[in-house]
Design a protein around this motif. Sequence first.
Motif, mmCIF file in Angstrom:
data_model
loop_
_atom_site.group_PDB
_atom_site.id
_atom_site.type_symbol
_atom_site.label_atom_id
_atom_site.label_comp_id
_atom_site.label_asym_id
_atom_site.label_seq_id
_atom_site.Cartn_x
_atom_site.Cartn_y
_atom_site.Cartn_z
ATOM 1 N N GLU A 112 0.816 -1.228 0.000
ATOM 2 C CA GLU A 112 0.000 0.000 0.000
ATOM 3 C C GLU A 112 0.843 1.267 0.000
ATOM 4 O O GLU A 112 0.299 2.375 0.004
ATOM 5 N N ALA A 120 -3.928 11.949 -1.181
ATOM 6 C CA ALA A 120 -3.376 11.054 -0.151
ATOM 7 C C ALA A 120 -2.819 11.881 1.000
ATOM 8 O O ALA A 120 -1.999 12.768 0.809
ATOM 9 N N ARG A 121 -3.298 11.572 2.190
ATOM 10 C CA ARG A 121 -2.992 12.365 3.377
ATOM 11 C C ARG A 121 -1.571 12.203 3.899
ATOM 12 O O ARG A 121 -1.080 13.042 4.633
ATOM 13 N N LYS A 123 2.342 11.721 3.563
ATOM 14 C CA LYS A 123 3.581 11.834 2.789
ATOM 15 C C LYS A 123 4.715 11.958 3.781
ATOM 16 O O LYS A 123 4.856 12.975 4.436
ATOM 17 N N ILE A 158 4.305 7.438 0.429
ATOM 18 C CA ILE A 158 2.959 8.014 0.338
ATOM 19 C C ILE A 158 1.926 6.921 0.567
ATOM 20 O O ILE A 158 1.988 5.850 -0.039
ATOM 21 N N LYS A 192 -2.366 6.263 1.278
ATOM 22 C CA LYS A 192 -3.763 6.721 1.409
ATOM 23 C C LYS A 192 -4.241 6.395 2.826
ATOM 24 O O LYS A 192 -3.988 5.298 3.334
ATOM 25 N N SER A 193 -4.954 7.320 3.452
ATOM 26 C CA SER A 193 -5.354 7.147 4.859
ATOM 27 C C SER A 193 -6.169 5.879 5.094
ATOM 28 O O SER A 193 -6.072 5.263 6.168
ATOM 29 N N GLU A 230 -5.665 3.108 4.058
ATOM 30 C CA GLU A 230 -4.776 1.932 4.110
ATOM 31 C C GLU A 230 -4.018 1.822 5.434
ATOM 32 O O GLU A 230 -3.254 0.886 5.631
ATOM 33 N N GLU A 279 -9.924 2.881 -3.172
ATOM 34 C CA GLU A 279 -8.538 2.792 -3.641
ATOM 35 C C GLU A 279 -8.188 3.902 -4.639
ATOM 36 O O GLU A 279 -7.057 3.970 -5.109
ATOM 37 N N MET A 281 -7.405 7.649 -5.584
ATOM 38 C CA MET A 281 -6.999 8.969 -5.089
ATOM 39 C C MET A 281 -7.327 10.028 -6.137
ATOM 40 O O MET A 281 -7.615 9.717 -7.280
ATOM 41 N N ILE A 296 -12.445 9.657 -0.716
ATOM 42 C CA ILE A 296 -11.312 10.270 -0.018
ATOM 43 C C ILE A 296 -11.834 10.982 1.225
ATOM 44 O O ILE A 296 -13.041 11.043 1.447
ATOM 45 N N SER A 354 -9.294 16.025 2.581
ATOM 46 C CA SER A 354 -8.628 16.112 1.277
ATOM 47 C C SER A 354 -9.429 16.983 0.309
ATOM 48 O O SER A 354 -8.864 17.761 -0.449
#
Lengths: 68, 68, 68, 68, 68, 68
Positions: free
Chosen positions: A63, B5-6, B8, B58, B60-61, B63, E63, E65, F39, F43
Amino acid sequence: MELSARNKIKGTVKEIKLGDVMAKVAIEIAGGAIINSIITVDSVEDLQLKEGDRVYAIVKSTEVMVGK
Amino acid sequence: MELSARNKIKGTVKEIKLGDVMAKVAIEIAGGAIINSIITVDSVEDLQLKEGDRVYAIVKSTEVMVGK
Amino acid sequence: MELSARNKIKGTVKEIKLGDVMAKVAIEIAGGAIINSIITVDSVEDLQLKEGDRVYAIVKSTEVMVGK
Amino acid sequence: MELSARNKIKGTVKEIKLGDVMAKVAIEIAGGAIINSIITVDSVEDLQLKEGDRVYAIVKSTEVMVGK
Amino acid sequence: MELSARNKIKGTVKEIKLGDVMAKVAIEIAGGAIINSIITVDSVEDLQLKEGDRVYAIVKSTEVMVGK
Amino acid sequence: MELSARNKIKGTVKEIKLGDVMAKVAIEIAGGAIINSIITVDSVEDLQLKEGDRVYAIVKSTEVMVGK
């Protein structure tokens, strides 16, 4: 129980925002970065999560993307 | 381009292991923790990733899990 | 450590196929169904997974689709 | 249509909780275990999901972790 | 079987690259864009995928973004 | 920043539905197909997303299934 997920990052719960089904948990890690997690409200309740808790942000390696 | 994506997290590429289709990229972040990323070999080549590169991990939250 | 992931299904490792970076682990659960998991070869080694092991297949709820 | 996703586990819808955007669907599988699925409210409506429905919980293999 | 996954994009298989455990499938969609899918070699064989096949690229909404 | 995610599909935001924690963003791509993205509301606000915006739907290859 040991977990196959490769990434376990220690941190502290900074904020919890409860929705109707999903919740946002903001975790501050070493160096001050914030990792946001979206989990179910059920999970927040079962883990009895609250601000200040020492937790792990856990992510399966498949992921994780790379940005350069 | 800004990304939804939150998460990074800045780090340095410590190791790249190339398979036939997938590759493992190990990224060291602040505090010394390692984040492992599994991406395609194609991505490694397109990004010209190599050890020592400054990159972002990076995620995605949705995940991110929480362990307590 | 307690995990936020909602789904933990008990089973037995029936087959492990090691690739160069990724591995397939086939887990037989109650009722005889097979759950396939793709994890890193590193994880297989760290967990010292082998056929016959009693394990859990773990899935975050946001990863589960419904077919009808 | 045949699907590449390796894991299709038969079960019965035990509970549906509708949020504003996302919904939780609890599916009881053979042996009595519950698999929770988070899908959109739109999907619940399109599939006309209701308690008692015979459904499949479907998971891509790359989303399955192993715990030991 | 109807699927909860919101995103089904029609396309044509342009390339298949088989690894030891995972495979890459490149799908050309309307407008000429390519969608890459990483699935197991087992899935490629079960679906008897080959170049030129008319297929769907399927993605769960959680999934996807957004980049802006 | 270049991203390892293989799939970037250009489109136009057709609808945004804000929930309490999560939001749905419907993106129309070439050929008229709709890609739905789930999301966080955070975001949507950070990207200042609104109907009519030209955006990319971005998906990691490991998240794409194939249906035939």
